[in-house]
Design a protein around this motif. Sequence first.
Motif, PDB file in Angstrom:
ATOM      1  N   THR A 243       0.865  -1.424   0.069  1.00  0.00           N
ATOM      2  CA  THR A 243       0.173  -0.143  -0.040  1.00  0.00           C
ATOM      3  C   THR A 243       0.927   1.245   0.013  1.00  0.00           C
ATOM      4  OG1 THR A 243      -2.100  -0.961   1.069  1.00  0.00           O
ATOM      5  CG2 THR A 243      -1.556   1.363   1.322  1.00  0.00           C
ATOM      6  N   ASP A 244       2.003   1.146   0.847  1.00  0.00           N
ATOM      7  CA  ASP A 244       2.714   2.456   0.851  1.00  0.00           C
ATOM      8  C   ASP A 244       3.393   2.830  -0.229  1.00  0.00           C
ATOM      9  OD1 ASP A 244       4.161   0.198   1.100  1.00  0.00           O
ATOM     10  OD2 ASP A 244       5.302   0.700   3.038  1.00  0.00           O
ATOM     11  N   SER A 245       4.095   1.977  -1.149  1.00  0.00           N
ATOM     12  CA  SER A 245       4.533   2.221  -2.431  1.00  0.00           C
ATOM     13  C   SER A 245       3.494   2.639  -3.542  1.00  0.00           C
ATOM     14  CB  SER A 245       5.267   0.960  -3.010  1.00  0.00           C
ATOM     15  OG  SER A 245       6.087   0.577  -2.213  1.00  0.00           O
ATOM     16  N   LEU A 246       2.244   1.944  -3.321  1.00  0.00           N
ATOM     17  CA  LEU A 246       1.231   2.278  -4.190  1.00  0.00           C
ATOM     18  C   LEU A 246       0.915   3.832  -4.192  1.00  0.00           C
ATOM     19  CD1 LEU A 246      -0.724  -0.871  -4.789  1.00  0.00           C
ATOM     20  CD2 LEU A 246       0.765   0.093  -6.575  1.00  0.00           C
ATOM     21  N   MET A 247       0.438   4.117  -2.748  1.00  0.00           N
ATOM     22  CA  MET A 247       0.114   5.319  -2.554  1.00  0.00           C
ATOM     23  C   MET A 247       0.805   6.282  -2.796  1.00  0.00           C
ATOM     24  SD  MET A 247      -2.442   4.140   0.705  1.00  0.00           S
ATOM     25  CE  MET A 247      -3.363   5.859   0.581  1.00  0.00           C
ATOM     26  N   ILE A 248       2.231   6.027  -2.435  1.00  0.00           N
ATOM     27  CA  ILE A 248       3.406   7.178  -3.068  1.00  0.00           C
ATOM     28  C   ILE A 248       3.169   7.214  -4.506  1.00  0.00           C
ATOM     29  CG2 ILE A 248       5.871   7.547  -3.302  1.00  0.00           C
ATOM     30  CD1 ILE A 248       6.184   5.680  -0.459  1.00  0.00           C
ATOM     31  N   GLY A 249       3.119   6.448  -5.180  1.00  0.00           N
ATOM     32  CA  GLY A 249       2.970   6.639  -6.800  1.00  0.00           C
ATOM     33  C   GLY A 249       1.841   7.372  -7.033  1.00  0.00           C
ATOM     34  N   TYR A 250       0.608   7.105  -6.269  1.00  0.00           N
ATOM     35  CA  TYR A 250      -0.523   7.823  -6.455  1.00  0.00           C
ATOM     36  C   TYR A 250      -0.496   9.284  -6.230  1.00  0.00           C
ATOM     37  CZ  TYR A 250      -5.757   8.566  -6.962  1.00  0.00           C
ATOM     38  OH  TYR A 250      -6.821   9.131  -7.436  1.00  0.00           O
ATOM     39  N   PHE A 251      -0.009   9.472  -5.131  1.00  0.00           N
ATOM     40  CA  PHE A 251      -0.129  11.101  -4.469  1.00  0.00           C
ATOM     41  C   PHE A 251       1.112  11.770  -4.666  1.00  0.00           C
ATOM     42  CE2 PHE A 251      -2.992   9.065  -1.275  1.00  0.00           C
ATOM     43  CZ  PHE A 251      -4.060  10.046  -1.598  1.00  0.00           C
ATOM     44  N   LEU A 252       2.313  11.193  -4.946  1.00  0.00           N
ATOM     45  CA  LEU A 252       3.444  11.870  -5.274  1.00  0.00           C
ATOM     46  C   LEU A 252       4.028  11.743  -6.829  1.00  0.00           C
ATOM     47  CD1 LEU A 252       5.313  11.115  -1.896  1.00  0.00           C
ATOM     48  CD2 LEU A 252       3.984  13.098  -2.625  1.00  0.00           C
ATOM     49  N   ASN A 253       4.982  10.764  -6.835  1.00  0.00           N
ATOM     50  CA  ASN A 253       5.634  10.309  -8.243  1.00  0.00           C
ATOM     51  C   ASN A 253       6.312   9.252  -8.439  1.00  0.00           C
ATOM     52  OD1 ASN A 253       8.244  11.203  -7.697  1.00  0.00           O
ATOM     53  ND2 ASN A 253       7.198  13.198  -7.754  1.00  0.00           N
ATOM     54  N   VAL A 377      -4.691  -4.357  10.343  1.00  0.00           N
ATOM     55  CA  VAL A 377      -3.425  -3.594   9.742  1.00  0.00           C
ATOM     56  C   VAL A 377      -3.645  -2.861   8.552  1.00  0.00           C
ATOM     57  CG1 VAL A 377      -1.240  -4.152   9.209  1.00  0.00           C
ATOM     58  CG2 VAL A 377      -2.050  -5.180  10.821  1.00  0.00           C
ATOM     59  N   VAL A 378      -4.519  -3.430   7.603  1.00  0.00           N
ATOM     60  CA  VAL A 378      -4.663  -2.781   6.477  1.00  0.00           C
ATOM     61  C   VAL A 378      -5.599  -1.735   6.657  1.00  0.00           C
ATOM     62  CG1 VAL A 378      -6.227  -2.832   4.208  1.00  0.00           C
ATOM     63  CG2 VAL A 378      -4.918  -4.842   4.855  1.00  0.00           C
ATOM     64  N   PHE A 379      -6.427  -1.519   7.432  1.00  0.00           N
ATOM     65  CA  PHE A 379      -7.384  -0.379   7.881  1.00  0.00           C
ATOM     66  C   PHE A 379      -6.355   0.676   8.551  1.00  0.00           C
ATOM     67  CE2 PHE A 379      -9.591   2.080  11.178  1.00  0.00           C
ATOM     68  CZ  PHE A 379     -10.609   2.628  10.518  1.00  0.00           C
ATOM     69  N   ILE A 380      -5.595   0.335   9.280  1.00  0.00           N
ATOM     70  CA  ILE A 380      -4.585   1.148   9.971  1.00  0.00           C
ATOM     71  C   ILE A 380      -3.632   1.805   8.906  1.00  0.00           C
ATOM     72  CG2 ILE A 380      -2.780   1.563  11.817  1.00  0.00           C
ATOM     73  CD1 ILE A 380      -4.421  -0.376  13.301  1.00  0.00           C
ATOM     74  N   ASN A 381      -3.145   0.887   8.312  1.00  0.00           N
ATOM     75  CA  ASN A 381      -1.914   1.270   7.280  1.00  0.00           C
ATOM     76  C   ASN A 381      -2.513   2.284   6.248  1.00  0.00           C
ATOM     77  OD1 ASN A 381       0.575   1.287   6.254  1.00  0.00           O
ATOM     78  ND2 ASN A 381       0.225  -0.777   5.106  1.00  0.00           N
ATOM     79  N   VAL A 382      -3.712   1.924   5.354  1.00  0.00           N
ATOM     80  CA  VAL A 382      -4.260   2.801   4.457  1.00  0.00           C
ATOM     81  C   VAL A 382      -4.611   4.237   5.180  1.00  0.00           C
ATOM     82  CG1 VAL A 382      -6.068   2.957   3.187  1.00  0.00           C
ATOM     83  CG2 VAL A 382      -5.110   0.700   3.049  1.00  0.00           C
ATOM     84  N   LEU A 384      -3.376   5.655   7.750  1.00  0.00           N
ATOM     85  CA  LEU A 384      -2.231   6.459   8.118  1.00  0.00           C
ATOM     86  C   LEU A 384      -1.560   6.999   6.673  1.00  0.00           C
ATOM     87  CD1 LEU A 384      -1.051   4.629  11.321  1.00  0.00           C
ATOM     88  CD2 LEU A 384      -1.873   6.742  11.234  1.00  0.00           C
ATOM     89  N   ASN A 385      -1.523   6.229   5.666  1.00  0.00           N
ATOM     90  CA  ASN A 385      -1.030   6.529   4.566  1.00  0.00           C
ATOM     91  C   ASN A 385      -1.624   7.658   3.729  1.00  0.00           C
ATOM     92  OD1 ASN A 385       1.419   4.949   3.413  1.00  0.00           O
ATOM     93  ND2 ASN A 385       0.374   3.206   4.129  1.00  0.00           N
ATOM     94  N   LEU A 386      -2.934   7.842   3.857  1.00  0.00           N
ATOM     95  CA  LEU A 386      -3.922   8.612   3.420  1.00  0.00           C
ATOM     96  C   LEU A 386      -3.550   9.891   4.014  1.00  0.00           C
ATOM     97  CD1 LEU A 386      -7.300   7.049   2.930  1.00  0.00           C
ATOM     98  CD2 LEU A 386      -5.928   8.062   1.154  1.00  0.00           C
ATOM     99  N   LEU A 387      -3.431   9.956   5.590  1.00  0.00           N
ATOM    100  CA  LEU A 387      -3.188  11.155   6.309  1.00  0.00           C
ATOM    101  C   LEU A 387      -1.679  11.559   6.073  1.00  0.00           C
ATOM    102  CD1 LEU A 387      -4.890  10.077   9.584  1.00  0.00           C
ATOM    103  CD2 LEU A 387      -5.643  11.656   7.550  1.00  0.00           C
ATOM    104  N   LEU A 388      -0.703  10.687   6.109  1.00  0.00           N
ATOM    105  CA  LEU A 388       0.705  11.059   6.418  1.00  0.00           C
ATOM    106  C   LEU A 388       1.486  11.300   5.016  1.00  0.00           C
ATOM    107  CD1 LEU A 388       1.542   8.622   9.152  1.00  0.00           C
ATOM    108  CD2 LEU A 388       0.953  10.860   9.506  1.00  0.00           C
ATOM    109  N   ILE A 389       1.350  10.706   3.933  1.00  0.00           N
ATOM    110  CA  ILE A 389       1.892  10.768   2.778  1.00  0.00           C
ATOM    111  C   ILE A 389       1.837  12.281   2.128  1.00  0.00           C
ATOM    112  CG2 ILE A 389       2.149  10.137   0.201  1.00  0.00           C
ATOM    113  CD1 ILE A 389       1.688   7.115   1.177  1.00  0.00           C
ATOM    114  N   PRO A 390       0.550  12.805   1.837  1.00  0.00           N
ATOM    115  CA  PRO A 390       0.453  14.211   1.663  1.00  0.00           C
ATOM    116  C   PRO A 390       1.395  15.106   2.297  1.00  0.00           C
ATOM    117  CG  PRO A 390      -1.491  12.965   1.282  1.00  0.00           C
ATOM    118  CD  PRO A 390      -0.738  12.028   2.279  1.00  0.00           C
TER     119      PRO A 390
END
Length: 496
Positions: A243-253, A377-382, A384-390
Motif C-alpha cells: 500500500t505504501d508504495s502504491l499510494m506514494i506513486g498515486y499521491f507523489l510520483n 493492519v490494512v485499515f490502520i495502514n491505509v 495512516l498513509n492517506l493522512l501522512l503521505i500528503p
Amino acid sequence: MNKELSTVTKQSGMVFTGKIIALIFGLFLNFLAARFLGAEIYGKFMFVFNFISFFPVLVLVGLQQGLVYFIPKFDDNEEKAQRNNLITFSYFLVFSLSLIVITLIYFNSNFIAAKLLNSPQLEHLLKLMAPLILFIALGQLSQGVFRGIKKIKFYVFNQDILVPITKIIVLIIAIILGSQLYSLAIAFYCSLIFGTLYLLTTVYRLGLLSKFSLNPLKHYKELLKFSLPLLLTGFLAVISQRTDSLMIGYFLNETQVGIYDIALKIGTLSSFILVAFNTMFAPTISSLYHRNDLATLSSMYKAITKWVVGVNLITFSVILLFGQDIMHIFGKEFIAGSTALVLVGIGQIVNAGVGSAGYILIMTGNPHYEMYLNFLVVFINVTLNLLLIPLYGIEGAALASLVSVAIANIVKLLLVYRKHRLHPYNLNYIKLICSIVFSLLVTQWLKSLLTLSWYSEFILLSLLLVLLSGLIYYIFGLDTEDKMVIRSITKKINKK
C-alpha cells in the motif's frame, strides 16, 4: 527438543545460505537498476510491479500454505497417491485462475492505469507485465510443495540463486543494448520463466504429480476449506506491504516510489533470517502441535526468535549509523530516503521480536486470527498513509508501515500466549541486547574520531560492529541452544 532444533536449524542453514547469496545478488541488481536507470524509471517499474504483485496471492487462494499443512499428513507410502492428487489439483487450479486474471487486466489496462494508478502512460507497461502473475504464482505454489515434503533446497536454489543470476545477466545485456524502461521487465520475464520451468521439472522428476482427477473430491474440499481463509489473509498482507508504495506513486510520483523502494529493500534485508527459520519451522510447528509436544515447541520458539532478534538489532545498528551512506551507494538522489530507511528498520525489529508467532497461529489450526489481524493492519495502514503521505512524503509512508507492523505483531504475540501459553523470551535477551548496544556505542565513538572517506568508514566500521557484537555475545551470552544452532548451521554451510 535437541533433535527437532538441530533438524530445523540444519535445514534453515541451507535457506540461510541461500538468502545470504540472494541478498548479495539482490543488492547488486538494485544497484544496477538504480544507478543506470535512475530513480524515475526504476520507480515506474516498481510502481507497476507492486500493483501486479496483488494478483498472485488471489490466484493462489491460500494453497501454498494449505499444502504445507496437508502434505505432512500423507507421509505413508500408501497415502502418497492422495498427496500427489492434491499437488496436481493445486497446480491446475492456480494455472487456470492466473489465465483468467491476466486476461481481465490486459483488456482493462487503460482503466487501471488511468484510475487506479493515476498514470495513464503506464498502460503499455502494465500490459507487458501482466503475464508475470502466472510465473510468480506457480513459483510460490512450488514453495509450498517443497516445504511440505521438507525438500526446500530445490526452491532455495531457484529463488535465491538461479532467478537472481538470470535477472542480473539479462538486465546487464538489456542496458548495454540501450533498453531503459522495459529492461527490468525483460529481466524479470526471462528469470521467472526459466525458474518456473526448473521448479515444475523438479516437481515432476520427484514424482509429486499425477493425472488430474476429481475423484478425491473430499480431500480437495478439505484443502480449500483450510486454504481459503488464508487467501484473504495473504491478500490483506500484500495490501499492507504494498500500500505504501502504491499510494506514494498515486499521491507523489514514480521517482519517490523508486527512492522509497530502495529504502524498503535495504531496511527489510535482515528479515531473511526470520524467513529462513520460518520456512522450515512451519512444518515442525504442525508436527509438534499434532503430537501435543508444546514444551519442545516453546523451547524452539525461544531459541529461534533470539537469533532472529540478534541479527535484526545488528542490522538496525548499521542502518542507524550509516543510513545516508547506504542510500548514497545507489546514487545521490536516493539519500533523500535515509530517514525512511531508519523507520523501516525499526519496524523490522518489532517484526523480529515476536518471531514465528504468525506461523504458530496458522500451523496450530487458527488461520482465522491472521485474517482478522490483517483486516486491522490494512485499515490502520491505509488510513495512516492517506493522512501522512500528503504531509510528510515517503517518511509518512514509512511511519504508517511502522505503526501497522508494530500493532499486528504485538497482537499476534498476545494471541499465541493466550491460546498456547507460549512466548519467545528469556533472560538471555539481556546479554544479547547489552552486547549490541555496547558495540554500537564503541563504533559511534570511533566514527567520531576517524576522518576517512564515507565508503571506507562504512565498510570498516560496519564490519567492526558486526564482529564486536558477535564476539562479546559469544564470550558472555551463549547458551546450549545457541551452540547447537551454530554447530548445525556451520555443518550445513560447510557441507553445501
